[in-house]
Design a protein around this motif. Structure first.
Motif, PDB file in Angstrom:
ATOM      1  N   ASP A  70       0.835  -1.204   0.000  1.00 45.28           N
ATOM      2  CA  ASP A  70       0.000   0.000   0.000  1.00 45.28           C
ATOM      3  C   ASP A  70       0.872   1.256   0.000  1.00 45.28           C
ATOM      4  O   ASP A  70       0.530   2.261  -0.630  1.00 45.28           O
ATOM      5  CB  ASP A  70      -0.993   0.011   1.156  1.00 45.28           C
ATOM      6  N   ASN A  71       2.024   1.198   0.654  1.00 44.88           N
ATOM      7  CA  ASN A  71       2.933   2.353   0.640  1.00 44.88           C
ATOM      8  C   ASN A  71       3.672   2.484  -0.692  1.00 44.88           C
ATOM      9  O   ASN A  71       4.035   3.584  -1.094  1.00 44.88           O
ATOM     10  CB  ASN A  71       3.922   2.273   1.802  1.00 44.88           C
ATOM     11  N   ILE A  72       3.875   1.369  -1.403  1.00 44.28           N
ATOM     12  CA  ILE A  72       4.438   1.446  -2.749  1.00 44.28           C
ATOM     13  C   ILE A  72       3.429   2.107  -3.678  1.00 44.28           C
ATOM     14  O   ILE A  72       3.784   2.970  -4.485  1.00 44.28           O
ATOM     15  CB  ILE A  72       4.851   0.055  -3.259  1.00 44.28           C
ATOM     16  N   ALA A  73       2.163   1.740  -3.548  1.00 44.84           N
ATOM     17  CA  ALA A  73       1.120   2.384  -4.354  1.00 44.84           C
ATOM     18  C   ALA A  73       1.113   3.886  -4.101  1.00 44.84           C
ATOM     19  O   ALA A  73       1.007   4.687  -5.040  1.00 44.84           O
ATOM     20  CB  ALA A  73      -0.247   1.776  -4.045  1.00 44.84           C
ATOM     21  N   LYS A  74       1.257   4.285  -2.852  1.00 46.20           N
ATOM     22  CA  LYS A  74       1.246   5.715  -2.508  1.00 46.20           C
ATOM     23  C   LYS A  74       2.430   6.439  -3.146  1.00 46.20           C
ATOM     24  O   LYS A  74       2.268   7.531  -3.702  1.00 46.20           O
ATOM     25  CB  LYS A  74       1.256   5.885  -0.985  1.00 46.20           C
ATOM     26  N   SER A  75       3.641   5.874  -3.102  1.00 50.30           N
ATOM     27  CA  SER A  75       4.774   6.568  -3.729  1.00 50.30           C
ATOM     28  C   SER A  75       4.608   6.636  -5.240  1.00 50.30           C
ATOM     29  O   SER A  75       4.961   7.634  -5.853  1.00 50.30           O
ATOM     30  CB  SER A  75       6.142   6.022  -3.374  1.00 50.30           C
ATOM     31  N   CYS A  76       4.040   5.593  -5.838  1.00 50.29           N
ATOM     32  CA  CYS A  76       3.799   5.624  -7.287  1.00 50.29           C
ATOM     33  C   CYS A  76       2.740   6.669  -7.628  1.00 50.29           C
ATOM     34  O   CYS A  76       2.907   7.460  -8.563  1.00 50.29           O
ATOM     35  CB  CYS A  76       3.371   4.252  -7.784  1.00 50.29           C
ATOM     36  N   MET A  77       1.653   6.683  -6.877  1.00 49.06           N
ATOM     37  CA  MET A  77       0.583   7.646  -7.149  1.00 49.06           C
ATOM     38  C   MET A  77       1.065   9.080  -6.947  1.00 49.06           C
ATOM     39  O   MET A  77       0.765   9.959  -7.751  1.00 49.06           O
ATOM     40  CB  MET A  77      -0.630   7.340  -6.265  1.00 49.06           C
ATOM     41  N   ASP A  78       1.827   9.325  -5.886  1.00 52.05           N
ATOM     42  CA  ASP A  78       2.354  10.673  -5.651  1.00 52.05           C
ATOM     43  C   ASP A  78       3.332  11.080  -6.750  1.00 52.05           C
ATOM     44  O   ASP A  78       3.370  12.237  -7.164  1.00 52.05           O
ATOM     45  CB  ASP A  78       3.028  10.771  -4.281  1.00 52.05           C
ATOM     46  N   GLY A  79       4.125  10.132  -7.249  1.00 52.31           N
ATOM     47  CA  GLY A  79       5.071  10.429  -8.321  1.00 52.31           C
ATOM     48  C   GLY A  79       4.384  10.765  -9.636  1.00 52.31           C
ATOM     49  O   GLY A  79       4.908  11.542 -10.440  1.00 52.31           O
ATOM     50  N   MET A  80       3.210  10.189  -9.874  1.00 55.22           N
ATOM     51  CA  MET A  80       2.482  10.453 -11.117  1.00 55.22           C
ATOM     52  C   MET A  80       1.556  11.655 -11.018  1.00 55.22           C
ATOM     53  O   MET A  80       1.035  12.131 -12.019  1.00 55.22           O
ATOM     54  CB  MET A  80       1.668   9.212 -11.515  1.00 55.22           C
ATOM     55  N   ASN A  81       1.373  12.167  -9.796  1.00 50.23           N
ATOM     56  CA  ASN A  81       0.484  13.300  -9.561  1.00 50.23           C
ATOM     57  C   ASN A  81       0.962  14.528 -10.338  1.00 50.23           C
ATOM     58  O   ASN A  81       2.122  14.912 -10.235  1.00 50.23           O
ATOM     59  CB  ASN A  81       0.441  13.608  -8.064  1.00 50.23           C
ATOM     60  N   GLY A  82       0.091  15.102 -11.153  1.00 45.34           N
ATOM     61  CA  GLY A  82       0.458  16.262 -11.949  1.00 45.34           C
ATOM     62  C   GLY A  82       1.189  15.909 -13.232  1.00 45.34           C
ATOM     63  O   GLY A  82       1.502  16.788 -14.028  1.00 45.34           O
ATOM     64  N   VAL A  83       1.481  14.628 -13.438  1.00 48.85           N
ATOM     65  CA  VAL A  83       2.204  14.176 -14.630  1.00 48.85           C
ATOM     66  C   VAL A  83       1.297  13.282 -15.481  1.00 48.85           C
ATOM     67  O   VAL A  83       0.976  13.619 -16.610  1.00 48.85           O
ATOM     68  CB  VAL A  83       3.495  13.411 -14.256  1.00 48.85           C
ATOM     69  N   ALA A  84       0.876  12.136 -14.931  1.00 46.11           N
ATOM     70  CA  ALA A  84       0.008  11.217 -15.659  1.00 46.11           C
ATOM     71  C   ALA A  84      -1.458  11.629 -15.519  1.00 46.11           C
ATOM     72  O   ALA A  84      -2.277  11.353 -16.382  1.00 46.11           O
ATOM     73  CB  ALA A  84       0.194   9.793 -15.155  1.00 46.11           C
ATOM     74  N   TYR A  85      -1.787  12.275 -14.426  1.00 45.91           N
ATOM     75  CA  TYR A  85      -3.125  12.809 -14.175  1.00 45.91           C
ATOM     76  C   TYR A  85      -2.957  14.083 -13.364  1.00 45.91           C
ATOM     77  O   TYR A  85      -1.902  14.329 -12.776  1.00 45.91           O
ATOM     78  CB  TYR A  85      -4.021  11.794 -13.450  1.00 45.91           C
ATOM     79  N   LYS A  86      -4.011  14.895 -13.342  1.00 46.21           N
ATOM     80  CA  LYS A  86      -3.892  16.195 -12.665  1.00 46.21           C
ATOM     81  C   LYS A  86      -3.797  16.044 -11.151  1.00 46.21           C
ATOM     82  O   LYS A  86      -3.038  16.752 -10.515  1.00 46.21           O
ATOM     83  CB  LYS A  86      -5.060  17.092 -13.053  1.00 46.21           C
ATOM     84  N   ASP A  87      -4.575  15.126 -10.578  1.00 49.52           N
ATOM     85  CA  ASP A  87      -4.579  14.950  -9.122  1.00 49.52           C
ATOM     86  C   ASP A  87      -4.951  13.503  -8.801  1.00 49.52           C
ATOM     87  O   ASP A  87      -5.795  12.923  -9.485  1.00 49.52           O
ATOM     88  CB  ASP A  87      -5.593  15.909  -8.484  1.00 49.52           C
ATOM     89  N   ASP A  88      -4.358  12.948  -7.757  1.00 48.92           N
ATOM     90  CA  ASP A  88      -4.643  11.542  -7.444  1.00 48.92           C
ATOM     91  C   ASP A  88      -6.063  11.305  -6.941  1.00 48.92           C
ATOM     92  O   ASP A  88      -6.490  10.166  -6.827  1.00 48.92           O
ATOM     93  CB  ASP A  88      -3.600  10.933  -6.509  1.00 48.92           C
ATOM     94  N   LYS A  89      -6.824  12.364  -6.693  1.00 45.19           N
ATOM     95  CA  LYS A  89      -8.230  12.162  -6.340  1.00 45.19           C
ATOM     96  C   LYS A  89      -9.033  11.665  -7.550  1.00 45.19           C
ATOM     97  O   LYS A  89     -10.152  11.190  -7.396  1.00 45.19           O
ATOM     98  CB  LYS A  89      -8.850  13.430  -5.758  1.00 45.19           C
TER      99      LYS A  89
END
Length: 114
Positions: A70-89
């Motif tokens: 779950d913490n790996i998912a969080k680092s991946c999602m935070d890394g893609m935030n603003g890049v692959a999508y505008k916001d992880d929400k």
């Protein structure tokens, strides 16, 4: 659908650290991994997606390494935030698997969903 591959050992999101002045910051190792994820995402996704997002994450590890996925998912999602999508929400669907493999890496598939 976009496919992103992050080579090397996956890095789980580290707990925030606090400076002597009380300012919270992300640990260096986590920050560097999130930057790598962002660069790899930028190679695959040219403009941030705007709709709802589905993420399919596969974490490949060697032998008896059992990272906290779950913490790996969080680092991946935070890394893609603003890049692959505008916001992880925007992420409305998330799957993550830990698999044994010969090569440590994270594979992410990302798509817009309705």
């Amino acid at each position: 659908m976009y496919k992103i591959v992050i080579p090397g050992r996956p890095v789980p999101k580290g707990r925030p650290r606090f400076s002597k002045t009380g300012h919270a910051y992300t640990p260096e190792r986590t920050r560097q991994y999130e930057e790598l994820v962002g660069w790899k995402a930028r190679e695959a996704v040219k403009q941030p997606l705007e709709g709802n997002i589905a993420l399919y994450i596969r974490v490949y590890v060697k032998r008896n390494v059992y990272p906290d996925i779950d913490n790996i998912a969080k680092s991946c999602m935070d890394g893609m935030n603003g890049v692959a999508y505008k916001d992880d929400k925007q992420v409305s669907y998330l799957t993550i698997q830990r698999l044994k493999g010969n090569e440590e890496k994270v594979e992410i598939e990302i798509e817009e969903v309705s």
